[in-house]
Design a protein around this motif. Structure first.
Motif, mmCIF file in Angstrom:
data_model
loop_
_atom_site.group_PDB
_atom_site.id
_atom_site.type_symbol
_atom_site.label_atom_id
_atom_site.label_comp_id
_atom_site.label_asym_id
_atom_site.label_seq_id
_atom_site.Cartn_x
_atom_site.Cartn_y
_atom_site.Cartn_z
ATOM 1 N N CYS A 166 12.617 3.705 8.988
ATOM 2 C CA CYS A 166 11.525 3.826 9.850
ATOM 3 C C CYS A 166 10.594 3.978 7.979
ATOM 4 N N SER A 167 10.450 4.518 7.197
ATOM 5 C CA SER A 167 9.432 4.621 7.036
ATOM 6 C C SER A 167 9.530 3.366 5.617
ATOM 7 N N VAL A 168 10.469 2.464 5.538
ATOM 8 C CA VAL A 168 10.157 1.183 5.020
ATOM 9 C C VAL A 168 9.033 0.282 6.069
ATOM 10 N N ILE A 169 8.942 0.636 7.764
ATOM 11 C CA ILE A 169 9.053 -0.302 8.302
ATOM 12 C C ILE A 169 7.674 0.194 8.246
ATOM 13 N N TYR A 170 6.578 1.805 8.305
ATOM 14 C CA TYR A 170 5.732 2.016 7.991
ATOM 15 C C TYR A 170 5.173 1.148 6.982
ATOM 16 N N GLY A 171 5.725 1.496 5.655
ATOM 17 C CA GLY A 171 5.148 0.901 4.563
ATOM 18 C C GLY A 171 4.722 -0.649 4.730
ATOM 19 N N LEU A 172 5.593 -1.476 5.024
ATOM 20 C CA LEU A 172 5.568 -2.397 5.537
ATOM 21 C C LEU A 172 3.997 -3.443 5.902
ATOM 22 N N ILE A 173 4.253 -2.335 7.597
ATOM 23 C CA ILE A 173 2.616 -2.341 7.959
ATOM 24 C C ILE A 173 1.764 -1.580 7.489
ATOM 25 N N TYR A 174 1.502 -0.874 7.291
ATOM 26 C CA TYR A 174 0.464 0.292 6.131
ATOM 27 C C TYR A 174 0.149 -1.157 4.988
ATOM 28 N N PHE A 175 0.955 -2.012 4.358
ATOM 29 C CA PHE A 175 0.819 -2.560 3.155
ATOM 30 C C PHE A 175 0.136 -3.617 3.581
ATOM 31 N N PHE A 176 0.409 -4.700 5.079
ATOM 32 C CA PHE A 176 0.119 -5.253 6.180
ATOM 33 C C PHE A 176 -1.175 -5.502 6.296
ATOM 34 N N ILE A 177 -1.887 -4.076 6.738
ATOM 35 C CA ILE A 177 -2.966 -3.728 7.305
ATOM 36 C C ILE A 177 -3.690 -3.468 6.085
ATOM 37 N N SER A 178 -3.275 -2.882 4.846
ATOM 38 C CA SER A 178 -4.682 -3.027 3.472
ATOM 39 C C SER A 178 -4.596 -4.228 3.451
ATOM 40 N N LEU A 179 -3.176 -5.053 2.737
ATOM 41 C CA LEU A 179 -4.235 -6.580 2.916
ATOM 42 C C LEU A 179 -5.407 -6.892 4.169
ATOM 43 N N TYR A 180 -4.815 -7.490 5.067
ATOM 44 C CA TYR A 180 -6.129 -7.574 6.219
ATOM 45 C C TYR A 180 -7.200 -7.242 6.003
#
Length: 149
Positions: free
Chosen positions: A133-147
Motif C-alpha cells: 500500500c505504501s508503494v502504491i500510495y507513493g506512485l499515486i503521489y508521484f504521478f499526481i505531483s508530476l501532473y
C-alpha cells in the motif's frame, strides 16, 4: 432436522451475549493511552538524560517492544489484553505481541519449522500489505505531483 430462523437467532443470542460496548471503549482508551503515556515518559526521561534526537526515536519504541515481548512470553500480556481489548493493539505493542505469540505457540515444532516459520504468520500480512500500500500510495503521489507541476 431443520431449525427455524427465530430459534437459531435465540440460540446465537444465548451463546454470545452482547458485550458492554461503552465499558470496553473506556478500557481500551485507558489501557492504550497508558501504553502511550508510558512511552512518552520514557522519551522524556531519555531526552532529559541528554540523548540525541536520533537515539530518542529508537529507544522508547525499542523498550516498548522488548517489554511487550517479555510480557507475552511469560503470559501476562494476554491477561492484560483480556481486560484492555483493543487498547493493547497500540501499533508497537500489538505488533510485538503478534510476532512473539505465534512463535511461542509453535516452538514445540522446532526452531526452523516452528518458531521461525510461524513468527510472522499474523504480522506477515500486515507487513506485506502495508509495504504494498505504501508503494502504491507513493506512485499515486508521484504521478499526481508530476501532473500538478
Amino acid at each position: 432436522m431443520s431449525i427455524s430462523k427465530s430459534d437459531y437467532s435465540k440460540m446465537t443470542d444465548k451463546a454470545s451475549p452482547a458485550s458492554p460496548v461503552l465499558l470496553n471503549c473506556v478500557k481500551a482508551f485507558v489501557f492504550g493511552g497508558g501504553i502511550c503515556v508510558f512511552a512518552q515518559l520514557l522519551n522524556t526521561l531519555f531526552e532529559r538524560a541528554g540523548f540525541s534526537e536520533k537515539a530518542l526515536k529508537l529507544m522508547a519504541p525499542a523498550i516498548i517492544i522488548v517489554i511487550t515481548a517479555i510480557l507475552t512470553g511469560i503470559g501476562v500480556y494476554d491477561k492484560i489484553a483480556r481486560h484492555a481489548g483493543a487498547g493493547t493493539i497500540v501499533p508497537i505493542s500489538g505488533f510485538a505481541n503478534s510476532v512473539v505469540a505465534p512463535a511461542l505457540e509453535f516452538q514445540h515444532e522446532g526452531y526452523v519449522l516452528g518458531t521461525a516459520a510461524q513468527m510472522f504468520s499474523i504480522a506477515g500480512p500486515v507487513i506485506v500489505y502495508g509495504t504494498a500500500c505504501s508503494v502504491i500510495y507513493g506512485l499515486i503521489y508521484f504521478f499526481i505531483s508530476l501532473y500538478i507541476k
